[in-house]
Design a protein around this motif. Structure first.
Motif, short mmCIF file in Angstrom:
data_model
loop_
_atom_site.label_atom_id
_atom_site.label_comp_id
_atom_site.label_asym_id
_atom_site.label_seq_id
_atom_site.Cartn_x
_atom_site.Cartn_y
_atom_site.Cartn_z
N ALA A 166 0.83 -1.21 0.00
CA ALA A 166 0.00 0.00 0.00
C ALA A 166 0.86 1.26 0.00
CB ALA A 166 -0.94 0.00 1.20
N GLN A 167 1.93 1.26 0.80
CA GLN A 167 2.82 2.41 0.83
C GLN A 167 3.53 2.56 -0.51
OE1 GLN A 167 6.01 2.22 3.72
NE2 GLN A 167 6.51 4.40 3.50
N ARG A 168 3.92 1.45 -1.09
CA ARG A 168 4.58 1.50 -2.40
C ARG A 168 3.66 2.10 -3.46
NH1 ARG A 168 9.30 2.31 -4.55
NH2 ARG A 168 9.69 1.20 -6.49
N ASP A 169 2.42 1.64 -3.46
CA ASP A 169 1.45 2.16 -4.42
C ASP A 169 1.23 3.66 -4.23
OD1 ASP A 169 1.20 -0.38 -5.40
OD2 ASP A 169 -0.76 -0.78 -4.51
N GLU A 170 1.17 4.07 -2.99
CA GLU A 170 0.96 5.48 -2.68
C GLU A 170 2.12 6.33 -3.20
OE1 GLU A 170 -0.12 8.23 1.27
OE2 GLU A 170 0.52 6.14 1.48
N GLN A 171 3.33 5.85 -2.99
CA GLN A 171 4.51 6.60 -3.42
C GLN A 171 4.62 6.65 -4.94
OE1 GLN A 171 7.18 5.47 0.57
NE2 GLN A 171 7.72 4.63 -1.41
N LEU A 172 4.25 5.56 -5.60
CA LEU A 172 4.27 5.58 -7.06
C LEU A 172 3.22 6.55 -7.60
CD1 LEU A 172 4.64 1.76 -7.91
CD2 LEU A 172 6.41 3.51 -7.96
N THR A 173 2.05 6.55 -6.99
CA THR A 173 0.98 7.46 -7.42
C THR A 173 1.40 8.91 -7.24
OG1 THR A 173 -0.69 5.81 -6.83
CG2 THR A 173 -1.43 8.09 -7.04
N ALA A 174 2.12 9.19 -6.16
CA ALA A 174 2.54 10.57 -5.89
C ALA A 174 3.37 11.15 -7.03
CB ALA A 174 3.35 10.61 -4.59
N THR A 175 4.15 10.30 -7.71
CA THR A 175 5.04 10.81 -8.76
C THR A 175 4.29 11.25 -10.00
OG1 THR A 175 5.46 8.58 -9.65
CG2 THR A 175 6.97 9.39 -7.94
N ALA A 176 2.98 11.06 -10.05
CA ALA A 176 2.19 11.60 -11.16
C ALA A 176 2.33 13.11 -11.24
CB ALA A 176 0.71 11.22 -10.99
N PHE A 177 2.75 13.73 -10.15
CA PHE A 177 3.05 15.17 -10.14
C PHE A 177 3.94 15.55 -11.32
CE2 PHE A 177 6.07 18.50 -8.63
CZ PHE A 177 5.17 19.55 -8.44
N LEU A 178 4.86 14.66 -11.70
CA LEU A 178 5.80 14.95 -12.77
C LEU A 178 5.24 14.65 -14.15
CD1 LEU A 178 9.05 13.50 -11.14
CD2 LEU A 178 8.42 15.91 -11.35
N ALA A 179 4.08 14.01 -14.22
CA ALA A 179 3.56 13.54 -15.51
C ALA A 179 2.30 14.27 -15.98
CB ALA A 179 3.25 12.04 -15.42
N LEU A 180 1.74 15.13 -15.15
CA LEU A 180 0.42 15.69 -15.42
C LEU A 180 0.42 16.86 -16.40
CD1 LEU A 180 -1.01 15.62 -11.80
CD2 LEU A 180 -2.00 14.44 -13.75
N GLY A 181 1.57 17.38 -16.75
CA GLY A 181 1.62 18.57 -17.59
C GLY A 181 1.09 18.34 -19.00
N ALA A 182 0.66 19.43 -19.65
CA ALA A 182 0.23 19.37 -21.04
C ALA A 182 1.44 19.15 -21.94
CB ALA A 182 -0.48 20.67 -21.41
N LYS A 183 1.27 18.26 -22.92
CA LYS A 183 2.38 17.89 -23.80
C LYS A 183 2.04 18.22 -25.25
CE LYS A 183 3.21 14.42 -20.42
NZ LYS A 183 2.09 15.02 -19.61
N ALA A 184 3.04 18.63 -25.99
CA ALA A 184 2.85 19.00 -27.40
C ALA A 184 2.93 17.75 -28.26
CB ALA A 184 3.89 20.03 -27.81
#
Length: 692
Positions: A166-184
């Motif tokens: 559960a902690q592992r899943d939570e930490q992986l989910t947190a890194t979506a911060f780096l992926a959410l931007g709009a892309k060209a």
């Protein structure tokens, strides 16, 4: 090598910018670590000292009803469900422990994280798994997760140890911060695409965490702040060694491999289900490409036929016969392609419905197989490269015991530790300033995401440092910080105006009263639903976007607008509505929702005719007003009790005698339509839209 980078730029003919030098920058107020020596001061004493310098007389405490409403709206974003609460410390504890606290304060962070459920731009791909990051943020605030840990997980959660799945899943989910931007996705050159993604990540991290515009140093040394281009590419190397995981981009002829990534697979079944699921997506991509190529080949022939037929009418004899023969041959080819395309379309459609069992997916980030430093891009050009810069951080913030980026990892873990280091002068300051702004409407540093040379100086520098140090001393506890602020006399003051004070301090810089504030779009919508009795206060069991087919409805476009503002009807809290870039719900678009294309530290405030017209004429508002009327008519037996209940629900106060009399006259006919009009008038009123 880091210190020689500006000299390298000079040697290549790039003039060093006119910005502040690194040594000068270390003397800038915001880049000196917070300092506070006295333990005897409080928020109130620091505010009072500044106020006394201006000869301002403070207001007294707000009346109980106003204070209760203020606390509910600020801490949970919902109107009070009771009006008899007089134990304010107990109420604050209750609201901080409410699951609605995370929904309210998590949304503030989502603004800064430029959260969205779609890509936006020319290729508006739906992010079907982004909601897991949203829920991670909400859960983190509800759990009282320390802010420094919260940041580290988002920058480098995949590189941190975990004790449980559960902690592992939570930490992986947190890194979506780096992926959410709009892309060209329309960008045809992979290196430009890659560097644009990195640039967006640097901008988001630097503005949301540090309050600096580091991305301004992509093409040249920062024009104002002590950030040389070398520092930009030191950070770029860390992110260049990082693979953001945002899923599949557009499928079709113009799509290429660098537009596609995987996701993180979560849960106990991740290892068993993910390989087959990812193989399925690769197959779907390949077959979709084959289908589009067939359509393109058919079009390449069919588009010529109309013009050839037009020419046919201008010819005669052998020329006409020859052209007619060519047209017939082309039409036969088109007929053959029609058969092939139809078969491919049926095959792709069948494949879209044949997805194997899926693990839970989340957007995120992970290290690339190749860790590399980034070369300076002269004038930002990917084809004009200078020397490589070792991966690292901003030189102007030198922390003695901060570890440099690891040799065999991207360096994100060390970046996360550097950002949250006790001696980093910006991180705590920037965040407590934002909390203050959310609670008072005006920040201590009014340029909330600019603590650089051109940013505003703090109105209360001692208070800002006091709050930053208290915040870190409390274990970076957001709840403890908010509790101290809202229990202060400064926060609990009345919002009444004083002509003398208004004359000398019209903007309330020195906090002689609590400034009334417009509620945000979500609070307005949720308050309308709460008044109507239609609000579902629980998180949705099924996500809004789950009603759409993730393979068939992968991309939103003008000719296929399957997610429209009109379709975003739901009775859950507004934080759970999808944030589709370019297609926001009407309430969001009208009432200054944070633009999800970029990190937003402070939303705009406006009072516009279009807002009033929406509240007066929108069918959804009228329906909610009718629900509210029906609620009142069934909840009480006489008009007086109904009027009292309406004011309790809408304003958390009792109506005045004059208000009672005026409303009783208005609803004397007893008709539901009359009560509906009254409820809509209340929903449209200034008092309903203001935090007192």
């Amino acid at each position: 090598m880091r210190s020689l980078a500006p000299l390298c730029l000079l040697a290549m003919g790039i003039a060093h910018g006119a910005g502040m030098s690194i040594e000068e920058g270390k003397k800038l107020w915001s880049l000196i670590p917070p300092q506070f020596s006295s333990a005897q001061v409080t928020i109130d004493s620091l505010v009072a000292a500044k106020r006394a310098e201006q000869n301002l007389t403070p207001n007294g405490e707000a009346d109980a009803a106003s204070l209760v409403r203020r606390l509910y709206l600020d801490l949970t974003g919902l109107p009070p469900d009771r009006t008899d609460q007089t134990d304010i410390p107990a109420l604050v504890d209750q609201l901080l422990a409410s699951p609605h606290f995370g929904e309210r304060w998590g949304r503030h962070w989502l603004d800064a994280a430029r959260y969205a459920d779609s890509n936006g731009r020319d290729r508006n791909i739906i992010f079907y798994h982004a909601w897991r990051y949203r829920d991670y943020v909400i859960a983190s605030f509800n759990a009282g997760k320390p802010y420094d840990l919260f940041l580290r997980e988002q920058i480098a959660g995949d590189l941190m140890p975990a004790k449980t799945q559960a902690q592992r899943d939570e930490q992986l989910t947190a890194t979506a911060f780096l992926a959410l931007g709009a892309k060209a996705y329309e960008e045809a050159k992979p290196e430009i695409f890659r560097m644009d993604v990195i640039d967006e990540q640097i901008e988001t991290i630097s503005r949301s965490v540090l309050g600096l515009s580091v991305a301004c140093a992509r093409c040249h040394d920062h024009k104002f702040d002590p950030i040389p281009t070398a520092d930009y590419y030191a950070l770029a190397g860390i992110l260049r060694s990082t693979q953001p995981l945002y899923g599949y981009g557009p499928r079709g002829i113009k799509a290429t491999a660098y537009h596609h990534t995987e996701w993180h697979a979560l849960g106990a079944s991740a290892e068993s289900l993910a390989p087959a699921a990812l193989d399925y997506f690769r197959r779907l991509d390949a077959e979709t490409l084959t289908m589009h190529e067939a359509r393109s080949s058919r079009y390449g022939i069919s588009k010529r036929i109309p013009e050839m037929k037009r020419r046919l009418g201008t010819l005669s004899g052998a020329e006409k016969d020859q052209l007619a023969k060519e047209i017939a041959g082309m039409e036969a080819k088109v007929a053959e392609w029609n058969v092939k395309v139809t078969a491919l379309e049926k095959s792709v459609e069948a494949l879209q419905d044949a997805a194997p069992p899926q693990p839970a997916w989340t957007m995120g980030a992970r290290d690339r197989e190749k860790v590399e430093n980034c070369r300076i891009h002269i004038r930002g050009e990917t084809t004009n490269l200078g020397p490589p810069v070792p991966r690292g951080f901003l030189q102007v913030i030198t922390l003695k015991d901060a570890a440099p980026p690891a040799q065999k990892q991207s360096g994100r873990l060390e970046l996360a530790q550097w950002l949250t280091h006790r001696d980093n002068p910006l991180t705590a300051r920037v965040y407590v300033n934002r909390v203050w702004q959310k609670l008072f409407g005006r920040a201590l540093v009014t340029t909330v995401d600019d603590f650089g040379v051109n940013g505003a100086k703090p109105s209360h520098p001692e208070l800002l440092d006091y709050l930053a140090i208290r915040f870190m001393d409390s274990g970076w506890s957001v709840k403890a910080l908010i509790k101290e602020i809202v229990l202060s006399k400064t926060y609990r003051m009345s919002s009444a105006a004083s002509s003398a004070n208004l004359a000398s301090d019209p903007d309330n810089i020195y906090l002689w009263r609590m400034s009334p504030r417009l509620v945000e779009a979500e609070v307005l919508r949720d308050s309308i639903l709460a008044l109507s009795g239609q609000l579902d206060p629980y998180p949705p069991q099924k996500q809004f976007l789950e009603r759409f087919h993730p393979q068939k409805n992968a991309e939103l476009s003008s000719f296929k607008p399957f997610v429209t503002p009109a379709a975003m009807v739901d009775t859950h809290r507004s934080v759970y509505l999808p944030v589709v870039r370019g297609s926001l719900p009407e309430t969001f678009a009208l009432f200054n929702f944070a633009a999800p294309e970029r990190p937003v530290a402070q939303r705009d405030e406006s009072i516009l005719p279009a807002q009033s017209l929406y509240l007066m004429n929108n069918p959804w508002v009228i329906v909610q007003a009718r629900h509210a009327a029906q609620r009142l008519l069934t909840a009480a037996k006489d008009d007086r009790a109904r009027i009292v209940r309406l004011y309790e629900l809408a304003f958390a106060r009792q109506p005045t005698p004059a208000e009672k009399q005026r409303i009783q006259s208005f609803v004397a006919d007893g008709k539901e339509d009359t009560w509906t009009t009254l409820c809509q008038t209340v929903m449209s009123s200034a008092e309903f839209r203001i935090t007192p």
